[in-house]
Design an enzyme around this catalytic site. Structure first.
Site, PDB file in Angstrom:
ATOM      1  N   TYR A 286     -17.733  28.658  22.064  1.00 38.53           N
ATOM      2  CA  TYR A 286     -17.779  27.511  21.173  1.00 38.53           C
ATOM      3  C   TYR A 286     -16.434  27.371  20.474  1.00 38.53           C
ATOM      4  CZ  TYR A 286     -19.898  24.109  17.999  1.00 38.53           C
ATOM      5  OH  TYR A 286     -20.213  22.947  17.318  1.00 38.53           O
TER       6      TYR A 286
ATOM      7  N   ASN B 243     -33.385  13.281  25.752  1.00 40.64           N
ATOM      8  CA  ASN B 243     -34.473  13.965  25.049  1.00 40.64           C
ATOM      9  C   ASN B 243     -33.964  15.110  24.181  1.00 40.64           C
ATOM     10  OD1 ASN B 243     -33.842  15.201  27.593  1.00 40.64           O
ATOM     11  ND2 ASN B 243     -35.551  16.599  27.270  1.00 40.64           N
TER      12      ASN B 243
ATOM     13  N   GLY C 206     -21.535  19.705  27.086  1.00 38.01           N
ATOM     14  CA  GLY C 206     -21.322  19.947  28.512  1.00 38.01           C
ATOM     15  C   GLY C 206     -22.411  20.824  29.097  1.00 38.01           C
TER      16      GLY C 206
ATOM     17  N   LEU D 103     -18.472  17.309  15.494  1.00 42.58           N
ATOM     18  CA  LEU D 103     -18.772  17.065  14.091  1.00 42.58           C
ATOM     19  C   LEU D 103     -17.932  17.937  13.166  1.00 42.58           C
ATOM     20  CD1 LEU D 103     -20.538  15.516  12.061  1.00 42.58           C
ATOM     21  CD2 LEU D 103     -22.209  17.385  12.238  1.00 42.58           C
TER      22      LEU D 103
END
Length: 401
Positions: free
Chosen positions: A122, A221, A315, A340
């Site tokens: 991340y 979803n 991704g 964000l």
């Protein structure tokens, strides 16, 4: 060999536990705890000491983690517990100081970004060992003498990622928290700070959309996808929502349409030549939101109107975005990204608070609800982590404290 491995794990656990607590905002004896008349609470936290499979590297850290090995090496374990128990006593806080805020976590979701952070892939990685969780809602228990914007009983959410929300309680600085109204549903508050914010900003910041315009997205979803559907409907926008085919596709389609989705189609349907007739009755989308990558993102690009923008914010397929040269040249399409955390860096805390309040207004009006959720007690975190990584999992796992 097994004995050596166990000894190493015990030593490592004790060492990491001592490192973890100061970094997570907890103080020494001079800092706060419950009042003397209160029953001391057992503070629990889900901690990972190295990157890897979340179901394997995350452990519930309590005093019991050390005690369970006591029968193997009594002297070593006694020393480790003695050292660690002092830290645990410090977590039984009585009164905070300065700008500190003592909070009790109420609920915290497991998001894809949480999983990515534990896996080590991340954009923001905290120092290890770290408490998992970037999102959640807590209730203020006590505040320090310099705290002006919060009071006991207030609900708060993290101001930024990396705070570590998978724990029962903690002490944070006032600036690390943002107050949210307590008159919204708990699940909405717990899932407010990441996905709805991402959805709102992507709809507002890249194209000047007007009521009647259309937006296409994949991973519809997902938590962001469901927020996009609802916020777009509130803005008068029409959505084309792409999902993977699955046995219960009709059930999923009905649920997304109940949120405000105009069209729900599968990845396979998106690739069919008949899609060119799809836009006879509605305008081609000027905005595409991509959370998958690979072939799915290529198909989104093919559906965009000339001059349109595709924004990538995830991704899931772990495959690169492939853009046709002809589409870039002859349709002048734009490829953008959104994160964000970077948006928060580029904007003031007051602007983020304004965003949160805007979303809370939508929640109060019934135009934005939490995604489908499964509430899981903190002690059952293993099953929650495993469930969050299963394919076709439409229910978000929320840890309750």
């Amino acid at each position: 060999m097994w004995v050596c491995s166990t000894l190493w794990r015990v030593r490592t656990a004790a060492r990491q536990w001592r490192r973890l607590l100061p970094a997570s905002g907890c103080h020494g004896p001079a800092a706060s705890s419950y009042s003397a008349s209160a029953e001391p609470a057992r503070v629990r936290a889900l901690v990972y000491g190295h990157h890897g499979d979340p179901a394997k590297v995350v452990e519930g850290i309590t005093r019991e983690l050390f005690q369970k090995f006591a029968w193997i090496f009594p002297q070593l374990i006694t020393a480790a517990i003695s050292s660690a128990s002092t830290v645990l006593k410090n977590l039984e806080l009585a009164a905070v100081e300065g700008s500190d805020v003592h909070v009790k976590m109420l609920a915290a979701p497991i998001n894809p970004s949480d999983i990515n952070m534990i896996q080590g892939n991340y954009g923001l990685l905290p120092e290890l060992p770290a408490v998992g969780g970037n999102e959640g809602v807590a209730q203020v228990v006590a505040v320090g003498s310099n705290v002006t914007g919060l009071k006991p009983g207030d609900w708060v959410i993290p101001a930024n990622a990396g705070l570590g929300t998978w724990r029962t309680e903690a002490v944070f600085s006032e600036e690390a928290l943002i107050q949210v109204p307590s008159d919204i549903p708990l699940q909405s508050a717990a899932t407010l700070g990441v996905n709805p914010c991402t959805a709102y900003r992507m709809l507002m910041d890249f194209e000047q959309l007007q009521p009647g315009d259309s937006v296409i997205q994949n991973a519809s979803n997902s938590g962001v996808g469901q927020a996009v559907i609802q916020i777009a409907a509130a803005l008068g926008l029409r959505t084309i929502n792409v999902v993977r085919d699955r046995p219960d596709i009709q059930k999923l389609s009905d649920r997304l349409k109940s949120l405000g989705a105009e069209h729900v189609i599968t990845e396979e349907e998106l690739r069919r030549p008949e899609m060119k007739n799809f836009f006879k009755d509605m305008p081609q989308p000027r905005l595409a939101l991509n959370c998958v990558g690979g072939k799915s993102s290529t198909e989104l690009l093919r559906q965009l109107a000339r001059g349109g923008t595709m924004v990538t914010y995830g991704g899931m397929a772990k495959q690169p975005v492939i853009a046709s040269v002809s589409l870039l040249i002859f349709k002048d399409l734009k490829l953008r990204g959104f994160w964000l955390s970077q948006w928060k860096k580029d904007h003031s805390p007051d602007q983020f608070k304004e965003l949160i309040l805007t979303l809370c207004d939508l929640i109060r009006r019934g135009q934005l609800t939490a995604p489908a959720c499964s509430q899981v007690p903190l002690q059952d975190y293993q099953s929650a982590l495993e469930a969050s990584m299963k394919p076709f999992m439409s229910s978000k796992q929320i840890l309750t404290m």
